[in-house]
Scaffold this motif. Sequence first.
Motif, PDB file in Angstrom:
ATOM      1  N   ASP A 105       1.044  -1.187   0.118  1.00  0.00           N
ATOM      2  CA  ASP A 105       0.050  -0.060   0.113  1.00  0.00           C
ATOM      3  C   ASP A 105       0.831   1.344  -0.251  1.00  0.00           C
ATOM      4  OD1 ASP A 105      -1.769   2.141   0.319  1.00  0.00           O
ATOM      5  OD2 ASP A 105      -2.453   1.399   2.244  1.00  0.00           O
ATOM      6  N   ASP A 162     -12.558   5.389   2.389  1.00  0.00           N
ATOM      7  CA  ASP A 162     -11.167   5.359   2.582  1.00  0.00           C
ATOM      8  C   ASP A 162     -10.556   6.765   3.038  1.00  0.00           C
ATOM      9  OD1 ASP A 162      -8.516   4.989   3.100  1.00  0.00           O
ATOM     10  OD2 ASP A 162      -8.154   3.422   1.557  1.00  0.00           O
ATOM     11  N   GLU A 197      -7.670   0.640  -4.426  1.00  0.00           N
ATOM     12  CA  GLU A 197      -7.580   0.818  -2.873  1.00  0.00           C
ATOM     13  C   GLU A 197      -9.096   0.303  -2.124  1.00  0.00           C
ATOM     14  OE1 GLU A 197      -5.623   4.463  -2.043  1.00  0.00           O
ATOM     15  OE2 GLU A 197      -3.696   3.861  -2.746  1.00  0.00           O
TER      16      GLU A 197
HETATM   17 MG   LIG Z   1      -4.529   4.756   1.627  1.00  0.00          MG
END
Ligand SMILES: [Mg+2]
Length: 352
Positions: free
Chosen positions: A17, A161, A139
């Motif tokens: 990530d 998110d 994501e």
């Molecule tokens: Mg992030």
Amino acid sequence: MFSLKFGRLLGNDVAVDLGTANTLIYVKGQGVVLREPSVVAVDRVSGGLLAVGHEAKRMLGKGHRNILAKRPLKDGVINDFELAQEMLYAFLKKVIGKTMFVRPRILVAVPSGITEVERRAVRDAAVAAGAREVFLVEEPVAAAVGIGLPVHEPVGNMIVDIGGGTTEIAVISLSGIVVNGSIRVAGDEMDVAIQNYIRDKYKMTIGEQTAEQIKHTIAQVSPVFDGVLRMEIRGLDVLSGSPRTIEVTSQEVRDALKGPIQTIVDAIKKTLERTPPELVADIIDQGIYLAGGGSLLKGLKELLQEEVNLLVHTVEDPLDCVVRGAGKIMEDLETYDRLLLKPKDVGTSRRY
Ligand SMILES: [Mg+2]
Ligand SMILES: Nc1ncnc2c1ncn2[C@@H]1O[C@H](COP(=O)(O)OP(=O)(O)OP(=O)(O)O)[C@@H](O)[C@H]1O
């Protein structure tokens, strides 16, 4: 099929990530092995790398003129290609250095709103950092898998998110994103809003890191909170340039954060308006799931619940769920193949 099996025999499979604020790495069979700030420090004279991650973050805004501490990502995407690639290489070396002679396959989680050119930059950076094969996943999809939502089912799963650079909003059903929105307003913009507020009200400048500390320590945005939290902060008087110490309260921070929070609320509402009614019905039943470090902002869940009139859930590990989801996908690429971003996929995301 053959290449997937063959790949597995060859060596490390890694999920990354690569966030604006933090980079996390998951190694197949081991879980999350690295959590570091996405910051590098370089020597301005020689151009050499001095530090990465935690060590480099401590140098942000504090180095002398020959030390440059920088964040290679901005608004969720690569801003400085060379530095991003060096940072990724340094992190990979830390976690799989001893076995790096077999080049890893890397799955990178990317914002859903990014352009083809931005995606290419991520692929190229991963290859330059040593990947022998690169996969991409959006994501919010990775976050949904990390949270354990039923992404393959015909039900609407809504994820918000809130990271450092972007807030990603997505409704996922039947292994894909149905509608999504991406805004470049998240934790970093909240820090800027706090800096601006202090400058306008007290004629005092404070650093990025001080603003972030204020947000972590005394921000409280819940509509039902009626207490007051206080914090002493240090900065520079705008006019005289001399150091000053003042006290700020949670009420002031709430005022400072009104703008960015309203932008996030509006983006959630706009995404819901574009969601097919059958999926909205599911979201009314299941609620919205919050991920990302920004969701740790105290009182945000209660505020969103009131503003969008839906149940809102926070998750146990908001900072880790994207990389854990990406790791889970990497553990079983055959099952999750449909979730991967294919080169021909065109973005359905709206930038608000
Ligand atoms: Mg992030
Ligand atoms: N307790 C907290 N309260 C408020 N904000 C927090 C808290 N803890 C972390 N954050 C914020 O979360 C943000 C980082 O979150 P995260 O690591 O999910 O971002 P990222 O994945 O690196 O960014 P992006 O996804 O936008 O590229 C930072 O802005 C940080 O200040």
